[in-house]
Design a protein around this motif. Sequence first.
Motif, short mmCIF file in Angstrom:
data_model
loop_
_atom_site.label_atom_id
_atom_site.label_comp_id
_atom_site.label_asym_id
_atom_site.label_seq_id
_atom_site.Cartn_x
_atom_site.Cartn_y
_atom_site.Cartn_z
N HIS A 65 0.83 -1.20 0.00
CA HIS A 65 0.00 0.00 0.00
C HIS A 65 0.87 1.26 0.00
O HIS A 65 0.45 2.31 -0.48
N ALA A 66 2.10 1.12 0.54
CA ALA A 66 3.02 2.26 0.63
C ALA A 66 3.92 2.38 -0.59
O ALA A 66 4.77 3.25 -0.64
N VAL A 67 3.73 1.49 -1.58
CA VAL A 67 4.60 1.45 -2.75
C VAL A 67 3.87 2.03 -3.96
O VAL A 67 2.68 1.80 -4.15
N HIS A 68 4.58 2.80 -4.76
CA HIS A 68 3.98 3.42 -5.94
C HIS A 68 4.24 2.63 -7.21
O HIS A 68 3.41 2.61 -8.12
N HIS A 69 5.40 1.96 -7.29
CA HIS A 69 5.73 1.18 -8.47
C HIS A 69 6.74 0.10 -8.08
O HIS A 69 7.27 0.11 -6.96
N VAL A 70 7.00 -0.83 -8.98
CA VAL A 70 7.94 -1.92 -8.71
C VAL A 70 8.89 -2.06 -9.90
O VAL A 70 8.69 -1.46 -10.96
N ARG A 71 9.93 -2.87 -9.71
CA ARG A 71 10.85 -3.18 -10.79
C ARG A 71 11.24 -4.66 -10.71
O ARG A 71 10.77 -5.38 -9.84
N GLY A 72 12.11 -5.09 -11.63
CA GLY A 72 12.43 -6.51 -11.73
C GLY A 72 12.93 -7.14 -10.46
O GLY A 72 12.54 -8.26 -10.11
N GLY A 73 13.79 -6.45 -9.72
CA GLY A 73 14.32 -7.01 -8.48
C GLY A 73 13.24 -7.28 -7.45
O GLY A 73 13.28 -8.28 -6.73
N VAL A 74 12.26 -6.39 -7.41
CA VAL A 74 11.14 -6.56 -6.48
C VAL A 74 10.29 -7.77 -6.90
O VAL A 74 9.83 -8.54 -6.04
N LEU A 75 10.10 -7.96 -8.20
CA LEU A 75 9.34 -9.10 -8.68
C LEU A 75 9.99 -10.41 -8.24
O LEU A 75 9.31 -11.33 -7.77
N TRP A 76 11.31 -10.49 -8.36
CA TRP A 76 12.01 -11.72 -7.96
C TRP A 76 12.00 -11.89 -6.44
O TRP A 76 11.88 -13.01 -5.94
N ALA A 77 12.14 -10.79 -5.72
CA ALA A 77 12.08 -10.88 -4.25
C ALA A 77 10.71 -11.36 -3.80
O ALA A 77 10.58 -12.14 -2.85
N ASN A 78 9.67 -10.89 -4.48
CA ASN A 78 8.31 -11.34 -4.15
C ASN A 78 8.11 -12.82 -4.48
O ASN A 78 7.49 -13.57 -3.72
N LEU A 79 8.64 -13.24 -5.63
CA LEU A 79 8.57 -14.66 -5.99
C LEU A 79 9.33 -15.52 -5.00
O LEU A 79 8.92 -16.65 -4.68
N HIS A 80 10.46 -15.01 -4.52
CA HIS A 80 11.24 -15.73 -3.50
C HIS A 80 10.40 -15.96 -2.24
O HIS A 80 10.39 -17.06 -1.68
N LEU A 81 9.68 -14.92 -1.82
CA LEU A 81 8.79 -15.07 -0.66
C LEU A 81 7.69 -16.09 -0.94
O LEU A 81 7.42 -16.97 -0.11
#
Length: 206
Positions: A65-81
């Motif tokens: 909710h506190a994030v405005h946009h994401v990038r590739g590193g965030v996508l992989w970190a989320n997949l890791h979780l």
Amino acid sequence: MGKGRIEAFSDGVIAIIITIMVLELEVPHSVDIHALLPLLPVFLSYVLSFVMIGIYWNNHHHMFHAVHHVRGGVLWANLHLLFWMSLTPFTTAWMGENHIESVPVALYGFVLMMSGIAYYILARALIALEGRDSPLAIAFGHDRKGRISVVIYAAAIGLAFVSPWIAIACYVAVALIWLVPDKRVERVLLSAHAQGDTAGPHGPSG
């Protein structure tokens, strides 16, 4: 990149995880109430895991909710979780089916610990993207609660070979720590919104 797709994908994966866990609850063939007793360890394991997954979902929602946009590193970190969270149904079923034995309880704790580490990595990836002065960075700070949780999980893995029930008590303790949704992000966002309203279109009032 927008954050909508990553939130929708995460919600879908978490919903599937919960669905798989509940399908592990086998219906007894007898109508006798005593037929439910053998299922008690499986049910208790399910309850604990449901609460854990619910905690991650709540805090994941607050964080994004506190994030405005994401990038590739965030996508992989989320997949890791999501990877470590997706192992929860397997470890939950193994622990319940074997009536809370040491090795399954230790593996369950290992998955919980890795999920906690993955969540921390995701938070740091988002903070790096949003900036150290962002509401998210201010809200999380040093994230002592997250670090303490990982330490408790690590200790519980070893304690599982002393007494599985002590390890379970540690897992429950961490769940209680996080049971109430993390309000840090919400408070900072409300404060930032209030300051924005006070400033108005022409700067601070008064």
